[in-house]
Design a protein around this motif. Structure first.
Motif, mmCIF file in Angstrom:
data_model
loop_
_atom_site.group_PDB
_atom_site.id
_atom_site.type_symbol
_atom_site.label_atom_id
_atom_site.label_comp_id
_atom_site.label_asym_id
_atom_site.label_seq_id
_atom_site.Cartn_x
_atom_site.Cartn_y
_atom_site.Cartn_z
ATOM 1 N N ASP A 17 0.631 -0.768 -0.067
ATOM 2 C CA ASP A 17 -0.309 0.555 0.102
ATOM 3 C C ASP A 17 0.636 0.677 0.170
ATOM 4 O OD1 ASP A 17 -1.967 -1.452 0.197
ATOM 5 O OD2 ASP A 17 -2.594 -0.737 2.303
ATOM 6 N N ASP A 18 1.873 1.563 1.011
ATOM 7 C CA ASP A 18 2.535 2.724 0.812
ATOM 8 C C ASP A 18 3.583 2.445 -0.233
ATOM 9 O OD1 ASP A 18 2.450 2.426 2.920
ATOM 10 O OD2 ASP A 18 4.239 1.779 4.024
ATOM 11 N N LEU A 152 15.563 11.499 -4.983
ATOM 12 C CA LEU A 152 13.896 10.374 -5.317
ATOM 13 C C LEU A 152 13.586 9.448 -4.351
ATOM 14 C CD1 LEU A 152 14.896 9.140 -8.793
ATOM 15 C CD2 LEU A 152 14.486 11.636 -8.705
ATOM 16 N N LYS A 153 12.322 8.887 -4.335
ATOM 17 C CA LYS A 153 11.401 7.908 -3.970
ATOM 18 C C LYS A 153 12.318 6.730 -4.483
ATOM 19 C CE LYS A 153 8.845 7.279 -0.610
ATOM 20 N NZ LYS A 153 8.164 8.207 1.566
ATOM 21 N N THR A 154 12.603 5.745 -3.905
ATOM 22 C CA THR A 154 12.589 4.089 -3.847
ATOM 23 C C THR A 154 11.902 3.427 -3.316
ATOM 24 O OG1 THR A 154 14.608 4.265 -2.095
ATOM 25 C CG2 THR A 154 15.095 5.110 -3.815
ATOM 26 N N ILE A 155 11.867 2.199 -4.308
ATOM 27 C CA ILE A 155 10.836 0.747 -3.848
ATOM 28 C C ILE A 155 11.862 0.281 -4.557
ATOM 29 C CG2 ILE A 155 8.680 -0.016 -4.076
ATOM 30 C CD1 ILE A 155 7.564 2.744 -4.682
ATOM 31 N N SER A 169 17.139 1.565 1.600
ATOM 32 C CA SER A 169 14.905 1.622 -0.020
ATOM 33 C C SER A 169 14.536 1.868 1.466
ATOM 34 C CB SER A 169 14.576 0.950 -1.151
ATOM 35 O OG SER A 169 14.490 -0.410 0.300
ATOM 36 N N ASP A 170 13.283 3.078 0.660
ATOM 37 C CA ASP A 170 12.206 3.815 1.442
ATOM 38 C C ASP A 170 10.875 3.058 1.818
ATOM 39 O OD1 ASP A 170 13.212 6.868 1.520
ATOM 40 O OD2 ASP A 170 12.903 6.600 -0.563
ATOM 41 N N ILE A 171 11.495 1.832 0.684
ATOM 42 C CA ILE A 171 9.723 0.784 0.359
ATOM 43 C C ILE A 171 10.580 -0.192 0.083
ATOM 44 C CG2 ILE A 171 7.692 -0.041 0.191
ATOM 45 C CD1 ILE A 171 7.163 3.485 -0.480
ATOM 46 N N THR A 172 10.671 -1.382 1.324
ATOM 47 C CA THR A 172 10.739 -2.631 0.178
ATOM 48 C C THR A 172 10.174 -3.495 0.716
ATOM 49 O OG1 THR A 172 13.096 -2.258 0.801
ATOM 50 C CG2 THR A 172 12.051 -5.022 0.600
ATOM 51 N N ILE A 173 9.648 -4.522 -0.822
ATOM 52 C CA ILE A 173 8.440 -5.074 -0.419
ATOM 53 C C ILE A 173 9.107 -6.962 -0.866
ATOM 54 C CG2 ILE A 173 6.605 -5.929 -2.396
ATOM 55 C CD1 ILE A 173 6.330 -2.710 -2.891
ATOM 56 N N LYS A 174 8.681 -7.223 0.728
ATOM 57 C CA LYS A 174 9.831 -8.808 0.692
ATOM 58 C C LYS A 174 8.953 -10.297 0.263
ATOM 59 C CE LYS A 174 12.646 -6.740 4.801
ATOM 60 N NZ LYS A 174 12.749 -6.806 5.556
ATOM 61 N N ALA A 175 8.442 -10.824 -1.300
ATOM 62 C CA ALA A 175 8.344 -11.304 -0.998
ATOM 63 C C ALA A 175 8.557 -12.584 0.712
ATOM 64 C CB ALA A 175 7.998 -12.311 -2.712
ATOM 65 N N ILE A 194 -0.710 -3.721 -8.228
ATOM 66 C CA ILE A 194 0.140 -2.572 -7.881
ATOM 67 C C ILE A 194 -0.674 -1.138 -9.243
ATOM 68 C CG2 ILE A 194 2.116 -1.031 -8.208
ATOM 69 C CD1 ILE A 194 3.170 -3.029 -5.907
ATOM 70 N N CYS A 195 -0.343 -1.933 -10.342
ATOM 71 C CA CYS A 195 -0.624 -1.818 -11.405
ATOM 72 C C CYS A 195 -1.739 -1.072 -12.354
ATOM 73 C CB CYS A 195 -0.135 -1.948 -12.548
ATOM 74 S SG CYS A 195 1.665 -2.234 -13.221
ATOM 75 N N ILE A 196 -3.043 -2.134 -11.030
ATOM 76 C CA ILE A 196 -4.862 -2.125 -11.394
ATOM 77 C C ILE A 196 -4.386 -0.700 -10.183
ATOM 78 C CG2 ILE A 196 -6.218 -3.402 -10.356
ATOM 79 C CD1 ILE A 196 -5.080 -6.258 -11.863
ATOM 80 N N LYS A 197 -4.032 -1.092 -9.110
ATOM 81 C CA LYS A 197 -4.544 0.204 -8.291
ATOM 82 C C LYS A 197 -4.315 1.764 -8.169
ATOM 83 C CE LYS A 197 -6.396 -2.160 -5.233
ATOM 84 N NZ LYS A 197 -8.206 -2.021 -5.071
ATOM 85 N N ILE A 198 -2.820 1.851 -9.600
ATOM 86 C CA ILE A 198 -2.350 2.478 -9.959
ATOM 87 C C ILE A 198 -3.746 3.135 -10.939
ATOM 88 C CG2 ILE A 198 -0.813 3.876 -10.825
ATOM 89 C CD1 ILE A 198 -0.370 3.359 -8.285
ATOM 90 N N GLU A 199 -4.085 2.844 -11.951
ATOM 91 C CA GLU A 199 -4.926 2.443 -13.036
ATOM 92 C C GLU A 199 -6.185 3.067 -12.426
ATOM 93 O OE1 GLU A 199 -4.819 0.487 -17.405
ATOM 94 O OE2 GLU A 199 -6.315 -0.672 -15.900
ATOM 95 N N GLU A 200 -6.976 2.672 -11.853
ATOM 96 C CA GLU A 200 -7.833 2.484 -10.913
ATOM 97 C C GLU A 200 -7.728 3.963 -10.866
ATOM 98 O OE1 GLU A 200 -9.993 -1.269 -9.985
ATOM 99 O OE2 GLU A 200 -8.992 -0.395 -8.309
#
Length: 206
Positions: A17-18, A152-155, A169-175, A194-200
């Motif tokens: 979400d972040d 820059l923001k980093t993910i 990094s600012d945000i890390t998505i750990k599988a 993430i792409c779906i939510k951004i597009e929506e």
């Protein structure tokens, strides 16, 4: 949808979400995404850019001002009909000429850092996304450091262990896996979500 299909991702929902919020903020302020990975993660970088640069799930109308400008051409209707709204993203892994030149002339571990510097130095609203199953890929870590240095923001998308990417990094998505192929299998539905939510956010009901 994502969390019903992959309940094991619920512990990292806040990080996802972040990331969504950071990308929405990027696009809302005229920024773009710059994205990189190695090997299988490089192969993820390209479709991630593709889902953003054209319609993914929703129909994307052009901004009204662009339609008005295009309508002045004799084939304006054709141009308008065959264009879609776009969310700007750059796949650094496809820059073959500069990658090979910089690797040969300078240092291959600094290639993505150089590209981030070139693309991001003029826009503090950009976001760098690095994909690394280990989270320790030196060229991705170097790119994260440079991205943060220029504002820059980093993910980062990584596996389940703490890593240099998660350190910097600012945000890390750990599988939730440490096996490379499993990490990559999780990254795919996560970035699709993430792409779906951004597009929506930018195109739903428009």
């Amino acid at each position: 949808m994502l969390f019903e299909n992959y309940p094991e991702l619920l512990p990292i929902k806040k990080d996802i979400d972040d990331a969504i919020d950071a990308i929405i903020d990027c696009y809302s302020n005229g920024g773009k995404l710059v994205i990189a990975g190695n090997g299988g993660s490089a192969s993820d970088s390209s479709p991630l850019v593709g889902e953003l640069m054209k319609s993914f799930i929703l129909k994307r109308e052009l901004p009204e001002e662009i339609e008005q400008s295009l309508s002045k051409y004799e084939d304006g209707e054709y141009l308008i009909k065959n264009l879609q709204g776009s969310l700007p993203a750059v796949d650094l892994t496809s820059s073959n000429a500069i990658i090979s030149a910089f690797s040969n002339d300078v240092d291959p571990t600094m290639v993505y850092a150089q590209l981030v510097l070139g693309y991001g130095a003029s826009s503090k609203n950009d976001v760098f996304i690095g994909l690394s199953t280990s989270g320790n890929s030196k060229n991705i870590v170097n790119a994260v450091k440079v991205a943060k240095a220029i504002g820059l923001k980093t993910i980062c998308f990584t596996g389940g262990k703490d890593s240099k990417c998660s350190q910097y990094s600012d945000i890390t998505i750990k599988a939730p896996s440490t096996e490379t192929y499993r990490v990559q299998e999780y990254h795919l539905p996560i970035y699709h979500y993430i792409c779906i939510k951004i597009e929506e956010h930018f195109y739903k009901n428009k």
